[in-house]
Design a protein around this motif. Structure first.
Motif, PDB file in Angstrom:
ATOM      1  N   LYS A 103     -31.932  84.104 -97.565  1.00  0.00           N
ATOM      2  CA  LYS A 103     -32.486  83.266 -96.277  1.00  0.00           C
ATOM      3  C   LYS A 103     -33.152  81.954 -96.964  1.00  0.00           C
ATOM      4  CE  LYS A 103     -34.203  85.497 -93.047  1.00  0.00           C
ATOM      5  NZ  LYS A 103     -35.030  86.445 -92.086  1.00  0.00           N
ATOM      6  N   GLU A 104     -34.072  82.216 -98.028  1.00  0.00           N
ATOM      7  CA  GLU A 104     -34.798  81.072 -98.573  1.00  0.00           C
ATOM      8  C   GLU A 104     -33.632  79.945 -99.217  1.00  0.00           C
ATOM      9  OE1 GLU A 104     -37.198  83.031-101.530  1.00  0.00           O
ATOM     10  OE2 GLU A 104     -38.605  83.625-100.159  1.00  0.00           O
ATOM     11  N   THR A 105     -32.814  80.638 -99.662  1.00  0.00           N
ATOM     12  CA  THR A 105     -31.814  79.411-100.283  1.00  0.00           C
ATOM     13  C   THR A 105     -31.033  78.976 -99.282  1.00  0.00           C
ATOM     14  OG1 THR A 105     -31.427  80.889-102.045  1.00  0.00           O
ATOM     15  CG2 THR A 105     -29.791  79.409-101.698  1.00  0.00           C
ATOM     16  N   SER A 106     -30.671  79.484 -98.137  1.00  0.00           N
ATOM     17  CA  SER A 106     -30.102  78.718 -96.734  1.00  0.00           C
ATOM     18  C   SER A 106     -31.089  77.539 -96.380  1.00  0.00           C
ATOM     19  CB  SER A 106     -29.789  79.673 -95.676  1.00  0.00           C
ATOM     20  OG  SER A 106     -29.312  79.201 -94.704  1.00  0.00           O
ATOM     21  N   ILE A 107     -32.303  78.131 -96.065  1.00  0.00           N
ATOM     22  CA  ILE A 107     -33.391  76.887 -95.606  1.00  0.00           C
ATOM     23  C   ILE A 107     -33.279  75.784 -96.673  1.00  0.00           C
ATOM     24  CG2 ILE A 107     -35.929  76.302 -95.421  1.00  0.00           C
ATOM     25  CD1 ILE A 107     -36.000  79.482 -94.225  1.00  0.00           C
ATOM     26  N   GLN A 108     -33.446  76.038 -97.993  1.00  0.00           N
ATOM     27  CA  GLN A 108     -33.546  75.040 -99.163  1.00  0.00           C
ATOM     28  C   GLN A 108     -32.279  74.128 -99.193  1.00  0.00           C
ATOM     29  OE1 GLN A 108     -32.502  76.385-103.201  1.00  0.00           O
ATOM     30  NE2 GLN A 108     -33.864  74.884-103.801  1.00  0.00           N
ATOM     31  N   LEU A 109     -31.083  74.703 -98.601  1.00  0.00           N
ATOM     32  CA  LEU A 109     -30.004  73.868 -98.554  1.00  0.00           C
ATOM     33  C   LEU A 109     -30.073  72.847 -97.522  1.00  0.00           C
ATOM     34  CD1 LEU A 109     -26.903  73.108 -99.530  1.00  0.00           C
ATOM     35  CD2 LEU A 109     -26.023  75.212 -97.932  1.00  0.00           C
ATOM     36  N   GLN A 110     -30.547  73.540 -96.367  1.00  0.00           N
ATOM     37  CA  GLN A 110     -30.467  72.698 -95.305  1.00  0.00           C
ATOM     38  C   GLN A 110     -31.631  71.399 -95.458  1.00  0.00           C
ATOM     39  OE1 GLN A 110     -30.855  74.960 -91.358  1.00  0.00           O
ATOM     40  NE2 GLN A 110     -30.788  76.613 -92.768  1.00  0.00           N
ATOM     41  N   VAL A 111     -32.678  71.540 -95.994  1.00  0.00           N
ATOM     42  CA  VAL A 111     -33.579  70.782 -96.502  1.00  0.00           C
ATOM     43  C   VAL A 111     -33.110  69.525 -97.379  1.00  0.00           C
ATOM     44  CG1 VAL A 111     -35.888  70.272 -97.315  1.00  0.00           C
ATOM     45  CG2 VAL A 111     -35.831  72.068 -95.967  1.00  0.00           C
ATOM     46  N   LEU A 112     -32.228  70.160 -98.316  1.00  0.00           N
ATOM     47  CA  LEU A 112     -31.995  69.223 -99.515  1.00  0.00           C
ATOM     48  C   LEU A 112     -30.830  68.233 -98.665  1.00  0.00           C
ATOM     49  CD1 LEU A 112     -31.404  71.726-102.267  1.00  0.00           C
ATOM     50  CD2 LEU A 112     -32.870  69.675-102.422  1.00  0.00           C
ATOM     51  N   ILE A 113     -30.071  68.761 -97.774  1.00  0.00           N
ATOM     52  CA  ILE A 113     -29.046  68.065 -97.267  1.00  0.00           C
ATOM     53  C   ILE A 113     -29.701  66.858 -96.072  1.00  0.00           C
ATOM     54  CG2 ILE A 113     -27.256  67.877 -95.377  1.00  0.00           C
ATOM     55  CD1 ILE A 113     -26.472  70.774 -96.373  1.00  0.00           C
ATOM     56  N   TYR A 114     -30.952  67.467 -95.646  1.00  0.00           N
ATOM     57  CA  TYR A 114     -31.602  66.460 -94.649  1.00  0.00           C
ATOM     58  C   TYR A 114     -32.175  65.255 -95.249  1.00  0.00           C
ATOM     59  CZ  TYR A 114     -34.898  64.956 -91.176  1.00  0.00           C
ATOM     60  OH  TYR A 114     -35.456  64.262 -90.096  1.00  0.00           O
ATOM     61  N   GLU A 115     -32.719  65.566 -96.791  1.00  0.00           N
ATOM     62  CA  GLU A 115     -33.510  64.621 -97.503  1.00  0.00           C
ATOM     63  C   GLU A 115     -32.394  63.651 -98.349  1.00  0.00           C
ATOM     64  OE1 GLU A 115     -35.748  67.018-100.096  1.00  0.00           O
ATOM     65  OE2 GLU A 115     -37.262  67.331 -98.201  1.00  0.00           O
ATOM     66  N   LEU A 116     -31.109  63.920 -98.127  1.00  0.00           N
ATOM     67  CA  LEU A 116     -30.556  63.186 -98.933  1.00  0.00           C
ATOM     68  C   LEU A 116     -30.450  61.527 -98.834  1.00  0.00           C
ATOM     69  CD1 LEU A 116     -26.732  64.833 -98.765  1.00  0.00           C
ATOM     70  CD2 LEU A 116     -27.909  64.481-100.981  1.00  0.00           C
ATOM     71  N   PRO A 117     -30.660  60.896 -97.541  1.00  0.00           N
ATOM     72  CA  PRO A 117     -30.714  59.628 -97.440  1.00  0.00           C
ATOM     73  C   PRO A 117     -32.259  58.955 -98.084  1.00  0.00           C
ATOM     74  CG  PRO A 117     -30.391  60.455 -95.245  1.00  0.00           C
ATOM     75  CD  PRO A 117     -30.571  61.781 -96.452  1.00  0.00           C
ATOM     76  N   MET A 118     -32.894  59.784 -98.613  1.00  0.00           N
ATOM     77  CA  MET A 118     -34.082  59.381 -99.333  1.00  0.00           C
ATOM     78  C   MET A 118     -33.926  58.942-100.924  1.00  0.00           C
ATOM     79  SD  MET A 118     -36.919  62.371 -98.644  1.00  0.00           S
ATOM     80  CE  MET A 118     -38.027  61.806 -99.937  1.00  0.00           C
ATOM     81  N   TRP A 119     -32.468  59.385-101.220  1.00  0.00           N
ATOM     82  CA  TRP A 119     -32.128  59.272-102.594  1.00  0.00           C
ATOM     83  C   TRP A 119     -31.155  58.213-102.578  1.00  0.00           C
ATOM     84  CZ3 TRP A 119     -36.017  60.427-105.702  1.00  0.00           C
ATOM     85  CH2 TRP A 119     -36.576  61.512-105.321  1.00  0.00           C
ATOM     86  N   ASN A 120     -30.568  57.821-101.417  1.00  0.00           N
ATOM     87  CA  ASN A 120     -29.417  56.744-101.323  1.00  0.00           C
ATOM     88  C   ASN A 120     -28.239  57.318-101.548  1.00  0.00           C
ATOM     89  OD1 ASN A 120     -28.220  54.449-100.551  1.00  0.00           O
ATOM     90  ND2 ASN A 120     -28.376  53.585-102.592  1.00  0.00           N
ATOM     91  N   ILE A 121     -27.864  58.717-101.106  1.00  0.00           N
ATOM     92  CA  ILE A 121     -26.837  59.525-101.354  1.00  0.00           C
ATOM     93  C   ILE A 121     -26.271  59.989-100.045  1.00  0.00           C
ATOM     94  CG2 ILE A 121     -25.965  61.386-102.455  1.00  0.00           C
ATOM     95  CD1 ILE A 121     -28.294  61.720-104.233  1.00  0.00           C
ATOM     96  N   SER A 122     -24.956  60.007 -99.737  1.00  0.00           N
ATOM     97  CA  SER A 122     -24.428  60.486 -98.615  1.00  0.00           C
ATOM     98  C   SER A 122     -23.299  61.592 -99.128  1.00  0.00           C
ATOM     99  CB  SER A 122     -23.847  59.405 -97.801  1.00  0.00           C
ATOM    100  OG  SER A 122     -22.698  58.507 -98.725  1.00  0.00           O
ATOM    101  N   ILE A 123     -22.960  62.562 -98.252  1.00  0.00           N
ATOM    102  CA  ILE A 123     -21.689  63.378 -98.556  1.00  0.00           C
ATOM    103  C   ILE A 123     -20.664  62.422 -98.339  1.00  0.00           C
ATOM    104  CG2 ILE A 123     -20.778  65.270 -97.520  1.00  0.00           C
ATOM    105  CD1 ILE A 123     -23.373  65.817 -98.618  1.00  0.00           C
ATOM    106  N   LYS A 124     -19.459  62.800 -99.003  1.00  0.00           N
ATOM    107  CA  LYS A 124     -18.362  61.953 -99.132  1.00  0.00           C
ATOM    108  C   LYS A 124     -17.883  61.391 -97.958  1.00  0.00           C
ATOM    109  CE  LYS A 124     -15.421  60.517-102.202  1.00  0.00           C
ATOM    110  NZ  LYS A 124     -15.772  59.513-103.228  1.00  0.00           N
ATOM    111  N   ASN A 125     -17.599  62.268 -97.062  1.00  0.00           N
ATOM    112  CA  ASN A 125     -16.993  62.125 -95.843  1.00  0.00           C
ATOM    113  C   ASN A 125     -17.358  63.229 -94.790  1.00  0.00           C
ATOM    114  OD1 ASN A 125     -15.184  64.243 -96.017  1.00  0.00           O
ATOM    115  ND2 ASN A 125     -13.874  62.766 -97.627  1.00  0.00           N
ATOM    116  N   LYS A 126     -16.825  62.747 -93.418  1.00  0.00           N
ATOM    117  CA  LYS A 126     -17.054  63.821 -92.324  1.00  0.00           C
ATOM    118  C   LYS A 126     -16.642  65.117 -92.424  1.00  0.00           C
ATOM    119  CE  LYS A 126     -17.558  60.199 -88.898  1.00  0.00           C
ATOM    120  NZ  LYS A 126     -17.265  59.588 -87.483  1.00  0.00           N
TER     121      LYS A 126
END
Length: 241
Positions: A141-164
């Motif tokens: 559960k902790e890892t799942s929450i961490q993954l969601q937070v990390l994805i949400y924070e991607l724009p802070m580092w000027n990174i984006s997922i490759k495509n839709k």
């Protein structure tokens, strides 16, 4: 998009600017004054040009240092996302094995005894198995929450997922993980309520259905390489002294 003037400036720009300024000063000396006479105005102009060039070079070096640090932090951010996905894979496997153990005939019999408060070796084994599921579920559960937070924070580092398509694959992992976690919570809850039928039902749902769904989504990411998942990110740069 924000305009960054430093992106348009490089060493060639500085050289061209310096040559232009110096040529202008010399031209003015020749046309307007005695050709080889150097006065305070000329010295002041040259000093100002020198100061300006030093400041611009320093600014470029600072920008290069900051870009390196941002790239390094961005790369680590993407590493954490991939590590979280791998961790979800590992703990889903551990929980799967726990659930398979819960559905074994001899364990089902022991579980029935345990839920009837008969204290024996099988009952203690069931208790330990339930504790394992609870422990694995907590990390899961902790890892799942961490993954969601990390994805949400991607724009802070000027990174984006490759495509839709890739973004949907990762969000599918998050959604499948949520269903998986809900069943794990229900196993713990029904074990505490001593409802053997529901415990076995939820364990079988995980082992026969939910793990397969989650694994199918995980495979779509785990079989890709780094640059198939994220937009290009500069590799960590060497520290600038």
């Amino acid at each position: 998009m924000r305009f960054d003037p430093l992106k348009k400036i490089n060493n060639n720009t500085l050289v061209a600017f310096s040559v232009g300024v110096i040529f202008t000063i010399l031209f003015n000396l020749i046309v307007n004054k005695e050709p080889f006479k150097v006065d305070s105005d000329s010295i002041s102009a040259l000093a100002n040009v020198g100061t300006f060039l030093v400041a611009m070079v320093a600014a470029l070096q600072v920008k290069k240092w900051l870009d390196g640090k941002v790239n390094e932090a961005a790369f680590k951010q993407t590493q954490l996302i991939l590590e979280a996905i791998s961790k979800i894979h590992m703990y889903s496997r551990l929980i799967l094995e726990d659930c398979k153990a819960l559905t074994q005939p001899d364990v089902v019999d022991a579980l029935s005894y345990y839920l009837l408060d008969i204290k024996n070796n099988e009952a203690r084994a069931i208790n330990e198995l339930n504790e394992k599921i609870t422990q694995h579920n907590k990390i899961f559960k902790e890892t799942s929450i961490q993954l969601q937070v990390l994805i949400y924070e991607l724009p802070m580092w000027n990174i984006s997922i490759k495509n839709k398509r890739v973004k949907k694959d990762i969000l599918d992992i998050v959604a499948a993980t949520k269903l998986f976690l809900e069943k794990c919570d229900e196993i713990e809850d029904q074990t505490n309520k001593k409802n053997v039928h529901n415990v076995i039902t939820h364990a079988r749902t995980i082992s026969d259905e939910l793990h397969e769904i989650l694994f199918s989504h995980l495979t779509k990411i785990l079989t890709k390489n780094y640059h198939d998942i994220f937009s290009p990110v500069t590799s960590p740069s060497k520290k600038v002294d």
